[in-house]
Design an enzyme around this catalytic site. Sequence first.
Site, PDB file in Angstrom:
ATOM      1  CB  ALA A 350      30.301  29.398 -19.255  1.00  0.00           C
ATOM      2  CD  GLU A 352      24.414  27.148 -25.202  1.00  0.00           C
ATOM      3  OE1 GLU A 352      23.524  27.446 -25.538  1.00  0.00           O
ATOM      4  OE2 GLU A 352      25.344  28.037 -24.143  1.00  0.00           O
ATOM      5  CG  HIS A 385      22.737  31.418 -18.741  1.00  0.00           C
ATOM      6  ND1 HIS A 385      22.126  32.424 -18.608  1.00  0.00           N
ATOM      7  CD2 HIS A 385      23.209  30.422 -20.095  1.00  0.00           C
ATOM      8  CE1 HIS A 385      22.132  32.378 -19.685  1.00  0.00           C
ATOM      9  NE2 HIS A 385      23.520  31.374 -20.573  1.00  0.00           N
ATOM     10  CD  GLU A 386      26.533  28.316 -20.302  1.00  0.00           C
ATOM     11  OE1 GLU A 386      26.370  28.022 -21.102  1.00  0.00           O
ATOM     12  OE2 GLU A 386      26.253  29.798 -19.997  1.00  0.00           O
ATOM     13  CD  GLU A 408      21.995  32.254 -24.473  1.00  0.00           C
ATOM     14  OE1 GLU A 408      22.360  31.801 -23.631  1.00  0.00           O
ATOM     15  OE2 GLU A 408      22.595  31.130 -25.586  1.00  0.00           O
TER      16      GLU A 408
END
Length: 963
Positions: A350, A352, A385-386, A408
């Site tokens: 993915a 962001e 996470h994103e 990250e």
Amino acid sequence: MGKGYFLSKPLALAGIVAAVGAAATIIALSVVYSKEKAKNKHLPVVATERIDSFVPVYTTPSTPKEPWQGHRLPGNVKPINYHVTLWPRLEPNSDGLYIFTGNCTVIFKCITATDLILIHSNKLNLKKFGDHHVKLTGLNGAPNPSIKTTWLEPPTTFLVIQLNSPLKAGGTYELFTDFDGELSNDMGGFYRSEYEENGVKKVVATTQMQPTDARKAFPCFDEPVMKAVFHITLIHPPNTVALSNSLSSDPESIKVEGQDLLKTSFDPTEIMSPYLLAFVVCEFAFIKAPKDEDVLVRIWARKKAIEEGQGNYALEKTGSVLAFLENYYNSSYPLKKSDQIALPDFSAGAMENWGLITYKETSLLYNPKMSSNGDKEEVAKVISHELAHMWFGNLVTMKWWNDLWLNEGFATYVSYLGVDYAEPTWTMKDLIIPNEILNAMAVDAMASSHPLSAREEDIMRPEQISQLFDSITYSKGAAVLRMLSYFITEEVFSKGLHTYLEEFKFSTTVYQDLWKHLQMAVHEAGIQLPDTIEVIMNRWILQMGFPVVTINTQTGQISQEHFLLDPESVVETPSEFNYEWIVPVTWMKTGGDEQMYWLVDKEGTNTNMKIGSNEWLVANINMKGFFRVNYDSQNWENLIAKLDSDHKDIPVINRAQIIDDAFNLARAKIVNTTLALRTTQFLDKEVEYMPWEIASRNLNYFTLMFDRSEVYGPMTAYIKKQVTPLFNYFKNITDTWKKIPERHTDQYNQVNAISMACSSGVEGCQELVTGWFREWMANPVNNQIHPNLRSTVYCSALAAGTMEEWDFAWTMYRNATVASEAEKLMWALSCTKEPWLLNKYLQYCLDPEKIRKQDAASNIVNIANNPIGQPLVWDFVRSNWKHMINYGAFSLGGLINGVTKRFSSEFEYKQLLQFKEENEAQLGSATMAVQQALERTQTNMKWVNLNKKPVLDWFISETTSPK
């Protein structure tokens, strides 16, 4: 950004199945080996006593003679805002090419007087205005600059603009470009993705800018620090919708070149880095959150996927995760909307992009009837996470890519906290250990690892930046931040983040800024540490590796040293700290509570760690610290005895840790390999996921090293002996496989049980899975195999089957409309024992009509995981390397790592060395991976030579004598 490619948990668990019964085919393939050996006999013999000196991973480039010959912007101008209009063509032109046209106006301020402007432009055809590629205008009364010359500098992707006289410092100017480019399928910049709907091919125009591909969409100052406001306009066909980072007005009907089109204009973005820009033109559908929500949340995907409800889970959990993050950061979500879109072709997990997050379909879509619990976890984790990036990375951004770990590593750590909030029964805070921490340790224990934070001048070229997107950046970054959060407490960690975000919002930072704000929070909370946050943490981020902490429970002495899998390897990366760390050592002993000791020097003493002859001590409770632990021989014996007598007295995570530490210490020749193997003896009484998962991974290393030798039979017999009780346990609690266990981790361990049981020949297992698969073949429209079990069932059935099973699975893959189901079938197709089928499958990997580009690299690694496929893949990679580096979307580093992990002979080392020498100039982002593969191969060679006989004797003893 989500990681480039991964194996979902069920796929990884099924991996051992492909190794079953491969001996006959391996003998046949030995002919190929002999021919290759003869072909390479001229190569020099490789010394096995030490690792050859490696070229440093990062090399400081020489100072360029001219500014445009370097890879960094000079910083003499800074953008204020962009106005970008783009028109992607979703049908090919007369030459069969998909193109886009556009123009860009960037308003910038001159910081220091200069007669030279550098702006990035890559693979764009720029229209000329007279003799030049740009129009340059002075604003606010400033005269129009006189242009001397302009040209494109392809090696550094600069558009160079030389002026007859300098721009005035403090002046504002406008630069206009008109251009066209190819909407290619390379999954970088502005690209196209394709899919089929109701028999009709559909084309999506979409983007992937990180790290250095915004310059492929329009001319821009393509560095993170060059934040600006973006005004985006998209021209697109009437049957499509246009999306970007911001909300849009209603599309306007226009006619261009005789075509009826729509023009969608978007609100100005917040101040942001160019790599976070995104735009999509598609025919997708969406679902959205209720109107009373403060933020517009929408999930976009193919119409069929939305109709089938595949976006419902993502929509549900987005709200929960956003609520958690707003509370965690003590900061409101910075934007008015959050669009998340699933793309058929996407190179990463993915990305962001601020307000328009792009995903691989398997990372966003979930179908309860077809997707496993591992698929569900992956969706939740990647979304978390994103969304964590919306603040940490987007609102506040690292100044330069050398601190990528700050983005990250942080998002990886916080993603587990977000999922733990959204799915509180999953124990996600524990699952970070097998998913991230142990993976990072495996890489960071090599001499060819690298520090989390590099020097800025060492990360210049795009390929150097790309190399940083690895498990060190993501997983070690998460591990050290988790460790920090533990020893200052999560509450204090969160408070420090809040003030950090408040001070630097809409700006860029370096890691020292984070240490400063965490130190302020620590001081306010009155927490006592052995030194400042900066002094403690710099030792973890500025030098590669981690320590092994050795505890002598007879004397209370404790010491540390740099842990290397091959202690004879030469570390080329210097460390100003002499490979010492300030280590937070948590520990407990028989009947005691958790305690804490700071190891601040090479050695220390803590008399509280002394134990009696029948007591035991375990350190690094719940693996809070990023280090391994070794003990004196008496404590090892006591721990093994305790595991055998009453393993539940030791916390479950530490039961897994004992196994993992012992096996890795044995690989480093610190303890005997037979001691490591003895830590698995209690598993016939263990039913928890974590110890079994870690044992399975470590025993899989033995499989990689010995599945072509006489060790394999006795080893398989031992695994069969240990896993049979686990197989029967799950058979009983699932009412003979009619139900699925309730607990999240039990569902994973059920897959472990079936996978290991089938691969080791447990009675009834192979008949069970092949029976399920045959029932499906008899009724293809009614697949009764539970989604959790499909990966291991498919793989086992194809490993035991023939062309008939393979062709059926290939047909099901081609017809699959759910991405996670297609992924399971792709994996299973690599499990066959037929070399000719594997060769055919390899050829499919370079045909995007059969295997999507995004899946090609991971699929090749899947085939290499099969002992029959590994030599075929190695030949294939060497023969097709030049094609692969230009194929697009390949994670070349991951490919090399996956293909070479079984290498353990001098012959394989020489082949790898020859590959490096023949492709020195074309390794690109795989340069580091090749170095690591060379080191790992020599380490494996030494380990096999040292351990083959004692390991064989131990397995024979364990399987021939009663326990």
